[in-house]
Design a protein around this motif. Structure first.
Motif, PDB file in Angstrom:
ATOM      1  N   GLY A  67       0.824  -1.202   0.000  1.00 36.78           N
ATOM      2  CA  GLY A  67       0.000   0.000   0.000  1.00 36.78           C
ATOM      3  C   GLY A  67       0.862   1.257   0.000  1.00 36.78           C
ATOM      4  N   GLN A  68       1.942   1.257   0.777  1.00 34.91           N
ATOM      5  CA  GLN A  68       2.862   2.392   0.771  1.00 34.91           C
ATOM      6  C   GLN A  68       3.563   2.514  -0.579  1.00 34.91           C
ATOM      7  OE1 GLN A  68       5.383   2.847   4.345  1.00 34.91           O
ATOM      8  NE2 GLN A  68       4.201   1.203   5.267  1.00 34.91           N
ATOM      9  N   THR A  69       3.906   1.371  -1.176  1.00 31.20           N
ATOM     10  CA  THR A  69       4.555   1.402  -2.487  1.00 31.20           C
ATOM     11  C   THR A  69       3.631   2.028  -3.526  1.00 31.20           C
ATOM     12  OG1 THR A  69       5.882  -0.550  -1.967  1.00 31.20           O
ATOM     13  CG2 THR A  69       5.592  -0.015  -4.285  1.00 31.20           C
ATOM     14  N   LEU A  70       2.354   1.648  -3.512  1.00 31.05           N
ATOM     15  CA  LEU A  70       1.395   2.268  -4.431  1.00 31.05           C
ATOM     16  C   LEU A  70       1.303   3.770  -4.182  1.00 31.05           C
ATOM     17  CD1 LEU A  70      -1.498  -0.377  -4.363  1.00 31.05           C
ATOM     18  CD2 LEU A  70       0.160   0.009  -6.188  1.00 31.05           C
ATOM     19  N   GLY A 110       2.248   7.233  -6.655  1.00 26.68           N
ATOM     20  CA  GLY A 110       1.278   8.263  -6.965  1.00 26.68           C
ATOM     21  C   GLY A 110      -0.165   7.829  -6.919  1.00 26.68           C
ATOM     22  N   VAL A 111      -0.440   6.608  -6.456  1.00 25.99           N
ATOM     23  CA  VAL A 111      -1.821   6.149  -6.349  1.00 25.99           C
ATOM     24  C   VAL A 111      -2.468   6.829  -5.148  1.00 25.99           C
ATOM     25  CG1 VAL A 111      -3.333   4.148  -6.047  1.00 25.99           C
ATOM     26  CG2 VAL A 111      -1.228   3.942  -7.389  1.00 25.99           C
ATOM     27  N   GLY A 112      -3.616   7.443  -5.348  1.00 27.22           N
ATOM     28  CA  GLY A 112      -4.291   8.144  -4.273  1.00 27.22           C
ATOM     29  C   GLY A 112      -4.890   7.204  -3.241  1.00 27.22           C
ATOM     30  N   ARG A 117      -6.951   2.059  -1.619  1.00 19.78           N
ATOM     31  CA  ARG A 117      -5.595   1.713  -2.067  1.00 19.78           C
ATOM     32  C   ARG A 117      -4.927   0.725  -1.124  1.00 19.78           C
ATOM     33  NH1 ARG A 117      -2.128   6.294  -0.843  1.00 19.78           N
ATOM     34  NH2 ARG A 117      -2.148   5.219   1.164  1.00 19.78           N
ATOM     35  N   ASP A 118      -5.046   0.969   0.187  1.00 18.89           N
ATOM     36  CA  ASP A 118      -4.389   0.100   1.151  1.00 18.89           C
ATOM     37  C   ASP A 118      -5.037  -1.281   1.200  1.00 18.89           C
ATOM     38  OD1 ASP A 118      -2.607   2.078   1.753  1.00 18.89           O
ATOM     39  OD2 ASP A 118      -3.618   2.729   3.577  1.00 18.89           O
ATOM     40  N   THR A 119      -6.334  -1.357   0.897  1.00 18.89           N
ATOM     41  CA  THR A 119      -6.991  -2.660   0.858  1.00 18.89           C
ATOM     42  C   THR A 119      -6.464  -3.482  -0.311  1.00 18.89           C
ATOM     43  OG1 THR A 119      -8.985  -1.697   1.825  1.00 18.89           O
ATOM     44  CG2 THR A 119      -9.214  -3.842   0.777  1.00 18.89           C
ATOM     45  N   ASP A 127      -8.819   9.557  11.711  1.00 16.45           N
ATOM     46  CA  ASP A 127      -7.850  10.625  11.479  1.00 16.45           C
ATOM     47  C   ASP A 127      -6.432  10.164  11.810  1.00 16.45           C
ATOM     48  OD1 ASP A 127     -10.000  12.146  10.772  1.00 16.45           O
ATOM     49  OD2 ASP A 127     -10.056  13.343  12.614  1.00 16.45           O
ATOM     50  N   ALA A 128      -6.285   9.392  12.890  1.00 16.66           N
ATOM     51  CA  ALA A 128      -4.956   8.904  13.260  1.00 16.66           C
ATOM     52  C   ALA A 128      -4.409   7.955  12.193  1.00 16.66           C
ATOM     53  CB  ALA A 128      -5.021   8.197  14.616  1.00 16.66           C
ATOM     54  N   TYR A 129      -5.277   7.098  11.659  1.00 21.93           N
ATOM     55  CA  TYR A 129      -4.827   6.153  10.633  1.00 21.93           C
ATOM     56  C   TYR A 129      -4.384   6.884   9.372  1.00 21.93           C
ATOM     57  CZ  TYR A 129      -4.911   2.608   6.995  1.00 21.93           C
ATOM     58  OH  TYR A 129      -4.572   1.809   5.932  1.00 21.93           O
ATOM     59  N   LEU A 130      -5.204   7.810   8.878  1.00 24.18           N
ATOM     60  CA  LEU A 130      -4.869   8.519   7.645  1.00 24.18           C
ATOM     61  C   LEU A 130      -3.609   9.357   7.809  1.00 24.18           C
ATOM     62  CD1 LEU A 130      -8.457   9.637   6.550  1.00 24.18           C
ATOM     63  CD2 LEU A 130      -7.089   7.774   5.597  1.00 24.18           C
ATOM     64  N   GLN A 131      -3.447   9.977   8.966  1.00 23.61           N
ATOM     65  CA  GLN A 131      -2.236  10.769   9.215  1.00 23.61           C
ATOM     66  C   GLN A 131      -1.006   9.874   9.281  1.00 23.61           C
ATOM     67  OE1 GLN A 131      -2.472  13.184  12.738  1.00 23.61           O
ATOM     68  NE2 GLN A 131      -0.442  14.067  12.475  1.00 23.61           N
ATOM     69  N   ARG A 132      -1.135   8.730   9.943  1.00 25.31           N
ATOM     70  CA  ARG A 132      -0.002   7.811  10.064  1.00 25.31           C
ATOM     71  C   ARG A 132       0.393   7.244   8.701  1.00 25.31           C
ATOM     72  NH1 ARG A 132      -0.048   2.219  10.637  1.00 25.31           N
ATOM     73  NH2 ARG A 132       1.876   1.314  11.481  1.00 25.31           N
ATOM     74  N   ARG A 133      -0.578   6.855   7.890  1.00 27.88           N
ATOM     75  CA  ARG A 133      -0.259   6.298   6.581  1.00 27.88           C
ATOM     76  C   ARG A 133       0.417   7.343   5.695  1.00 27.88           C
ATOM     77  NH1 ARG A 133       0.562   1.315   5.740  1.00 27.88           N
ATOM     78  NH2 ARG A 133      -0.177   1.384   3.593  1.00 27.88           N
ATOM     79  N   ARG A 134      -0.053   8.562   5.750  1.00 27.51           N
ATOM     80  CA  ARG A 134       0.577   9.620   4.953  1.00 27.51           C
ATOM     81  C   ARG A 134       2.022   9.830   5.390  1.00 27.51           C
ATOM     82  NH1 ARG A 134      -0.760  13.622   1.510  1.00 27.51           N
ATOM     83  NH2 ARG A 134       0.308  15.619   1.667  1.00 27.51           N
TER      84      ARG A 134
END
Length: 271
Positions: free
Chosen positions: A134-137, A141-143, A159-161, A218-225
């Motif tokens: 998911g991080q590689t995608l 540039g995959v949103g 994307r992460d799924t 919010d914590a998940y989206l911030q951490r993944r970014r």
């Protein structure tokens, strides 16, 4: 050659979620990153009930039964297996030296660390990383796509799924364990061990968060970014718009008339 049934099932689920995301209208009060919020909240509640009834009691008993050192060896064993796929993702992201170090971690821990039970690589100064497809995608540039709450697995994005499916069916060495009973047992032990590590954090979350769903999202989206950009994430477009927008002047109060002095009383006439 036929693909296994599981990836096809995952693709069908992703297609359904994408269709739902496109068909859901957002409201002014709804976070645009979470167009499936009503559905996600229902799945979130299901996960909470399942966790309270099954996962948390099992993880608590597991933690009480096994000493921290034993749980640490189990954690190290699965983390060592994960270093192989982490190295592949580092290479796919163009971080070749990091990928080389990930490979060396696996070699040192599998040999000197006795099949990964001891993390000798960290003692040698080789950094432990956390990469997935998911991080590689995301680096490609995959949103993110819409935020999704998966049954049992909890927070994710479209994307992460998709990346998680590749991680499990392609990059997870546990998937190759045989017989099937051994593979399923390994999955269960890894899941319970991870949940046991998060018992204290979940207790703090229960006490601190007013809306656990919003806090976790919010914590998940911030951490993944942060993970995608290796801790140096640029400002999001909406953050730039808010900072670049001119500050609104406070509303001016209507001018008040000057206070008039109190009228002096006329002196009393003598009688």
């Amino acid at each position: 050659m036929k693909l296994p049934r599981a990836p096809w099932t995952l693709l069908r689920v992703l297609s359904l979620l994408l269709a739902l995301a496109g068909g859901c209208a957002t409201t002014e009060d709804r976070d645009p990153r979470d167009p499936l919020e009503p559905l996600n909240r229902a799945v979130f509640r299901f996960n909470e009930v399942l966790d309270d009834a099954v996962t948390k009691p099992v993880a608590t008993a597991y933690r009480d039964l096994l000493h921290e050192q034993i749980r640490g060896r189990i954690r190290n064993f699965f983390a060592n297996l994960g270093d192989l796929w982490i190295g592949v993702n580092d290479v796919l992201q163009g971080k070749f030296f990091d990928g080389f170090e990930d490979g060396m971690r696996f070699v040192f821990n599998s040999t000197f660390g006795i099949f990964g039970l001891h993390d000798v690589a960290s003692d040698m100064g080789i950094e432990k990383r956390d990469e997935d497809f998911g991080q590689t995608l995301g680096r490609w540039g995959v949103g993110d796509g819409p935020y999704i709450v998966l049954p049992i697995l909890s927070s994710s994005t479209l994307r992460d799924t998709a990346g998680w499916g590749v991680d499990i069916f392609v990059g997870d060495p546990v998937n190759a364990f045989r017989p099937i009973e051994l593979r399923n047992s390994a999955y269960a032990v890894r899941l319970v061990n991870r949940r046991a590590d998060l018992l204290d954090a979940s207790r703090i979350l229960d006490q601190a968060a007013l809306d656990k769903y919003v806090f976790q999202r919010d914590a998940y989206l911030q951490r993944r970014r942060s993970q995608i950009y290796d801790g140096n994430a640029p400002r999001e477009p909406r953050q730039r718009d808010e900072e670049d927008a001119p500050a609104k002047e406070p509303a001016k109060e209507p001018a008040k008339e000057p206070a008039r002095p109190p009228a002096e009383e006329a002196p009393a006439k003598p009688r």
